[in-house]
Design a protein around this motif. Structure first.
Motif, PDB file in Angstrom:
ATOM      1  N   SER A  58       3.106   9.997 -12.948  1.00 47.88           N
ATOM      2  CA  SER A  58       1.963   9.946 -13.864  1.00 47.88           C
ATOM      3  C   SER A  58       0.743  10.689 -13.334  1.00 47.88           C
ATOM      4  CB  SER A  58       1.588   8.485 -14.128  1.00 47.88           C
ATOM      5  OG  SER A  58       1.038   7.887 -12.956  1.00 47.88           O
ATOM      6  N   GLY A  59       0.867  11.250 -12.149  1.00 48.01           N
ATOM      7  CA  GLY A  59      -0.279  11.924 -11.564  1.00 48.01           C
ATOM      8  C   GLY A  59      -1.404  10.967 -11.189  1.00 48.01           C
ATOM      9  N   GLY A  60      -1.048   9.736 -10.905  1.00 43.64           N
ATOM     10  CA  GLY A  60      -2.023   8.742 -10.485  1.00 43.64           C
ATOM     11  C   GLY A  60      -2.666   7.961 -11.616  1.00 43.64           C
ATOM     12  N   TRP A  61      -2.270   8.249 -12.854  1.00 41.01           N
ATOM     13  CA  TRP A  61      -2.888   7.539 -13.979  1.00 41.01           C
ATOM     14  C   TRP A  61      -2.540   6.054 -13.989  1.00 41.01           C
ATOM     15  CZ3 TRP A  61      -6.835   8.842 -16.795  1.00 41.01           C
ATOM     16  CH2 TRP A  61      -7.168  10.184 -16.940  1.00 41.01           C
ATOM     17  N   ASN A  62      -1.422   5.680 -13.398  1.00 39.14           N
ATOM     18  CA  ASN A  62      -1.081   4.250 -13.328  1.00 39.14           C
ATOM     19  C   ASN A  62      -2.131   3.488 -12.527  1.00 39.14           C
ATOM     20  OD1 ASN A  62       0.112   5.778 -11.073  1.00 39.14           O
ATOM     21  ND2 ASN A  62       0.835   3.768 -10.359  1.00 39.14           N
ATOM     22  N   LEU A  63      -2.663   4.114 -11.460  1.00 37.79           N
ATOM     23  CA  LEU A  63      -3.686   3.454 -10.653  1.00 37.79           C
ATOM     24  C   LEU A  63      -5.013   3.379 -11.410  1.00 37.79           C
ATOM     25  CD1 LEU A  63      -2.912   5.056  -7.169  1.00 37.79           C
ATOM     26  CD2 LEU A  63      -2.066   2.901  -8.135  1.00 37.79           C
ATOM     27  N   TRP A  64      -5.299   4.412 -12.205  1.00 42.14           N
ATOM     28  CA  TRP A  64      -6.508   4.366 -13.031  1.00 42.14           C
ATOM     29  C   TRP A  64      -6.409   3.231 -14.055  1.00 42.14           C
ATOM     30  CZ3 TRP A  64     -11.347   5.997 -13.493  1.00 42.14           C
ATOM     31  CH2 TRP A  64     -11.962   5.908 -14.744  1.00 42.14           C
ATOM     32  N   HIS A  65      -5.242   3.150 -14.715  1.00 42.36           N
ATOM     33  CA  HIS A  65      -5.040   2.070 -15.690  1.00 42.36           C
ATOM     34  C   HIS A  65      -5.070   0.710 -14.993  1.00 42.36           C
ATOM     35  CE1 HIS A  65      -4.375   4.869 -18.857  1.00 42.36           C
ATOM     36  NE2 HIS A  65      -3.201   5.300 -18.417  1.00 42.36           N
ATOM     37  N   SER A 115       6.603  -5.365  -1.590  1.00 34.95           N
ATOM     38  CA  SER A 115       6.505  -5.037  -3.017  1.00 34.95           C
ATOM     39  C   SER A 115       5.074  -5.126  -3.527  1.00 34.95           C
ATOM     40  CB  SER A 115       7.391  -5.982  -3.832  1.00 34.95           C
ATOM     41  OG  SER A 115       6.986  -7.331  -3.656  1.00 34.95           O
ATOM     42  N   ASN A 116       4.160  -5.742  -2.754  1.00 30.11           N
ATOM     43  CA  ASN A 116       2.792  -5.974  -3.231  1.00 30.11           C
ATOM     44  C   ASN A 116       1.826  -4.837  -2.901  1.00 30.11           C
ATOM     45  OD1 ASN A 116       3.652  -8.474  -4.114  1.00 30.11           O
ATOM     46  ND2 ASN A 116       2.875  -9.574  -2.336  1.00 30.11           N
ATOM     47  N   PHE A 117       2.277  -3.806  -2.178  1.00 32.44           N
ATOM     48  CA  PHE A 117       1.346  -2.787  -1.702  1.00 32.44           C
ATOM     49  C   PHE A 117       1.812  -1.392  -2.105  1.00 32.44           C
ATOM     50  CE2 PHE A 117       1.317  -6.412   1.186  1.00 32.44           C
ATOM     51  CZ  PHE A 117      -0.029  -6.762   1.153  1.00 32.44           C
ATOM     52  N   LEU A 118       0.873  -0.562  -2.459  1.00 34.74           N
ATOM     53  CA  LEU A 118       1.179   0.799  -2.905  1.00 34.74           C
ATOM     54  C   LEU A 118       2.011   1.601  -1.899  1.00 34.74           C
ATOM     55  CD1 LEU A 118       0.818   3.298  -4.739  1.00 34.74           C
ATOM     56  CD2 LEU A 118      -1.415   3.643  -3.665  1.00 34.74           C
ATOM     57  N   PRO A 119       1.627   1.685  -0.611  1.00 34.93           N
ATOM     58  CA  PRO A 119       2.385   2.546   0.297  1.00 34.93           C
ATOM     59  C   PRO A 119       3.808   2.051   0.575  1.00 34.93           C
ATOM     60  CG  PRO A 119       0.215   2.000   1.191  1.00 34.93           C
ATOM     61  CD  PRO A 119       0.471   1.081   0.055  1.00 34.93           C
ATOM     62  N   THR A 120       4.076   0.771   0.345  1.00 34.44           N
ATOM     63  CA  THR A 120       5.385   0.218   0.718  1.00 34.44           C
ATOM     64  C   THR A 120       6.230  -0.165  -0.488  1.00 34.44           C
ATOM     65  OG1 THR A 120       4.364  -1.983   0.931  1.00 34.44           O
ATOM     66  CG2 THR A 120       4.557  -0.644   2.933  1.00 34.44           C
ATOM     67  N   ASN A 121       5.798   0.177  -1.693  1.00 34.58           N
ATOM     68  CA  ASN A 121       6.571  -0.132  -2.896  1.00 34.58           C
ATOM     69  C   ASN A 121       7.048   1.178  -3.521  1.00 34.58           C
ATOM     70  OD1 ASN A 121       7.434  -0.743  -5.566  1.00 34.58           O
ATOM     71  ND2 ASN A 121       6.183  -2.596  -5.569  1.00 34.58           N
ATOM     72  N   PRO A 122       8.327   1.492  -3.406  1.00 38.39           N
ATOM     73  CA  PRO A 122       8.811   2.785  -3.911  1.00 38.39           C
ATOM     74  C   PRO A 122       8.701   2.922  -5.421  1.00 38.39           C
ATOM     75  CG  PRO A 122      10.666   1.393  -3.289  1.00 38.39           C
ATOM     76  CD  PRO A 122       9.422   0.701  -2.816  1.00 38.39           C
ATOM     77  N   GLU A 123       8.783   1.831  -6.155  1.00 36.73           N
ATOM     78  CA  GLU A 123       8.636   1.894  -7.610  1.00 36.73           C
ATOM     79  C   GLU A 123       7.220   2.323  -7.987  1.00 36.73           C
ATOM     80  OE1 GLU A 123      10.819  -1.455  -9.804  1.00 36.73           O
ATOM     81  OE2 GLU A 123      10.577  -2.287  -7.788  1.00 36.73           O
ATOM     82  N   VAL A 124       6.231   1.789  -7.289  1.00 32.05           N
ATOM     83  CA  VAL A 124       4.847   2.164  -7.566  1.00 32.05           C
ATOM     84  C   VAL A 124       4.588   3.606  -7.147  1.00 32.05           C
ATOM     85  CG1 VAL A 124       2.440   1.653  -7.047  1.00 32.05           C
ATOM     86  CG2 VAL A 124       4.070  -0.221  -7.352  1.00 32.05           C
ATOM     87  N   LEU A 125       5.128   4.008  -5.990  1.00 32.31           N
ATOM     88  CA  LEU A 125       4.945   5.392  -5.539  1.00 32.31           C
ATOM     89  C   LEU A 125       5.569   6.369  -6.538  1.00 32.31           C
ATOM     90  CD1 LEU A 125       5.690   4.986  -1.719  1.00 32.31           C
ATOM     91  CD2 LEU A 125       3.478   5.523  -2.779  1.00 32.31           C
ATOM     92  N   LYS A 126       6.744   6.035  -7.054  1.00 26.82           N
ATOM     93  CA  LYS A 126       7.404   6.902  -8.039  1.00 26.82           C
ATOM     94  C   LYS A 126       6.561   7.013  -9.305  1.00 26.82           C
ATOM     95  CE  LYS A 126      11.673   7.271 -10.742  1.00 26.82           C
ATOM     96  NZ  LYS A 126      12.989   6.629 -11.058  1.00 26.82           N
TER      97      LYS A 126
END
Length: 583
Positions: free
Chosen positions: A168-175, A152-163
């Protein structure tokens, strides 16, 4: 032993400043946690496990069985069969609740992680010969290390974060990156937090009208202005913990316990502790008792003469108040009408997970860290408390803030929690050794003015409040005052945690409590029996407590004057005073 041998022994046993500075410097990078204490715990566990071949074989068999369970589960998933998980998370673990975790390959990732977590729990517990404290430390630290690698702590392995990233087109990572930069600036002291901007002490928080009427080197004493035409004759003196700013009990209007007491016709006084720095390094427990509790009580007696006082202690302030009240009872001092303890421990036999950070090696190491600075910083205390709830306070927070790009809305309790406090070197050392390690109060070994005191000395009725989710003062530990006191005790257990459970205004929609009055001859009930035998009531604990105070108070009278100018205690400045503003 010869004089030379004595001198040689003393020379060897004396710690040099270099030794202490070395350990203090190490403590800067370990959060004050002793690497020696951890090494001793892991050595104890690993050596005993190494001498237990049958246990090793059992662990190998468990590992094989778990692997077969996982393979069967993955096979069912691959064939498209709807299948329940082969292992469920613990009830308090909500990292994998989202339905996305049931989809391939995330189902494999989180199930593998949970099976590993379960195997390591078995591996680190129940090993014959391991000291119980060492077992708890090893089990706790292994859990912390495993949690670091949770999928759950990593982008490639957390489906909620990937979704969220796709939507958002990656804006969540920018924020999230923006949040990380902002938090770094706040950590370095280069910007204010949203909490400190939106909740100012004296403007938004701690706004109940009152006056500082006394100040010494350690406290300011605040008297609150009456809000009713008549008041109960017995004043209420509140002693909060020196580990916290007092306004935890005076948050926003309608969220303030002090405001509530004043509105019910009580004359309220509260101790506001100075935030100690290097200059206060040698203040000890007795200084806090004398300059804090006893000086405040003397001033209250001057402002409201010939009336007994309802004394209230919160958290460590309750422990300190218990020491003072026990000494008063021993000496025949009858100035109190009652004592109330809020989430306060008096028996330190069972500290819950906080006990993980308390043993001789850890305390000695922490003493060196404090010795170098003269105090224990708030950051070091916060780190220990966050470790106790790392899933909620560390990793889940990091996922929300830095991967999902979200921010928690600031609120009053969070703003209070961000307000830094410190603990002086000598006082905290004495507290840890004499109360946490030695449990001197319960063992009747705690000396005040050269003579021991005991909890059983207290001769005024006691009202004790504990909270169900308290990870600092576990409610089962708080409950022990029922067993040790030789006076009537009313015990109340409410929902919530160490702070939120106490700050429970009557308008709170979801709080419940259980309560029972224990008489000195009827205190054999266990905590488990208390839970089973007591009815659950809806509402805030403030209501039954205020009724309990009223029953032990006299007929209402006109409010007293603010301060006692003729006795040298005129109003000095408006509440919240100056000590509470110190950083």
């Amino acid at each position: 032993m010869t004089r030379l041998e004595h001198a040689f022994k003393d020379e060897i046993n004396e710690d040099t400043p270099f030794d202490r500075l070395l350990r203090a410097e190490i403590g800067r990078y370990t959060g004050g946690i002793s690497p020696v204490a951890l090494a001793l715990a892991f050595a104890d566990w690993s050596m005993h496990l190494g001498l237990s071949p049958n246990r090793q074989a059992e662990l190998m068999r468990k590992g094989v069985r778990k692997s077969l369970r996982l393979a069967a589960y993955l096979g069912r998933c691959a064939s498209g069969e709807a299948s329940q998980r082969c292992i469920e998370p613990l009830p308090q673990d909500h990292r994998f609740d989202a339905p996305e975790w049931q989809q391939w390959p995330f189902s494999m990732l989180h199930q593998t992680f949970l099976l590993q977590q379960q195997w390591w729990h078995v591996a680190t517990t129940g090993v014959s010969g391991v000291e119980p404290h060492h077992e708890e430390v090893v089990n706790f630290m292994v859990r912390q290390w495993l949690d670091i690698f949770s999928p759950s702590n990593f982008l490639p392995t957390n489906p909620e974060v990937l979704k969220a990233t796709i939507e958002s087109g990656g804006w969540n990572l920018w924020h999230g990156a923006t949040n990380a930069i902002e938090d770094t600036h706040k950590f370095l002291g280069q910007s204010d937090t949203p909490e400190s901007e939106n909740f100012k002490v004296g403007r938004d928080l701690a706004v109940t009208p009152g006056q500082v009427i006394y100040r010494n080197a350690l406290i300011e004493l605040i008297q609150y202005s009456p809000d009713t035409h008549t008041v109960y004759p017995e004043p209420v003196l509140i002693v909060p913990a020196w580990i916290m700013k007092y306004y935890i009990l005076d948050l926003r209007p309608e969220r303030s316990l002090i405001e509530y007491l004043v509105s019910q016709g009580h004359t309220v006084f509260v101790v506001s502790w100075k935030n100690p720095g290097p200059a206060e390094r040698d203040y000890g427990m007795d200084d806090y008792r004398r300059l804090g509790v006893m000086d405040a009580l003397k001033v209250v007696n001057t402002v409201v003469p010939e009336q007994k006082v309802h004394a209230v202690g919160y958290c460590l302030g309750g422990t300190l108040l218990s020491l003072a009240v026990a000494a008063m009872a021993r000496d025949g001092d009858d100035r109190l009408a009652s004592m109330t303890l809020l989430a306060a421990q008096t028996d330190f036999t069972d500290l819950g997970e906080l006990d993980l950070f308390i043993d001789d090696a850890q305390v000695a190491f922490l003493e060196d860290v404090m010795w170098a600075r003269g105090y224990l910083s708030r950051d070091q205390m916060a780190a220990a408390f966050q470790l106790l709830r790392s899933q909620d306070l560390v990793w889940s927070r990091m996922v929300r803030h830095y991967l999902l790009g979200e921010r928690d809305e600031p609120f009053d309790l969070m703003a209070w929690n961000m307000d830094a406090t410190r603990l002086p070197y000598r006082m905290h050392s004495e507290y840890l050794r004499e109360l946490f390690l030695e449990n001197d109060l319960i063992e009747a070994r705690y000396d005040i003015d050269g003579r021991p005191v005991a909890l059983g000395d207290i001769d005024v009725p006691i009202f004790t409040v504990a909270t169900k989710k308290d990870h600092i003062a576990p409610w089962e530990s708080v409950y022990k005052v029922v067993r040790h006191a030789r006076t009537p005790v009313t015990f109340l257990l409410t929902d919530g945690g160490h702070n939120a459970g106490i700050v429970t205004h009557p308008r709170h929609p979801h709080r419940t409590y259980q309560m029972h009055d224990y008489h000195p001859s009827d205190k054999s009930e266990s905590p488990e029996e208390f839970l089973r035998n007591r009815d659950t009531h809806k509402g805030s604990w403030w209501l039954p407590w205020q009724a309990w105070l009223a029953e032990r108070s006299g007929a209402r009278i006109k409010p007293p004057a603010m301060g006692a100018p003729d006795a040298g205690h005129p109003p000095i400045t408006a509440a919240p005073g100056t000590y509470v503003l110190e950083r």
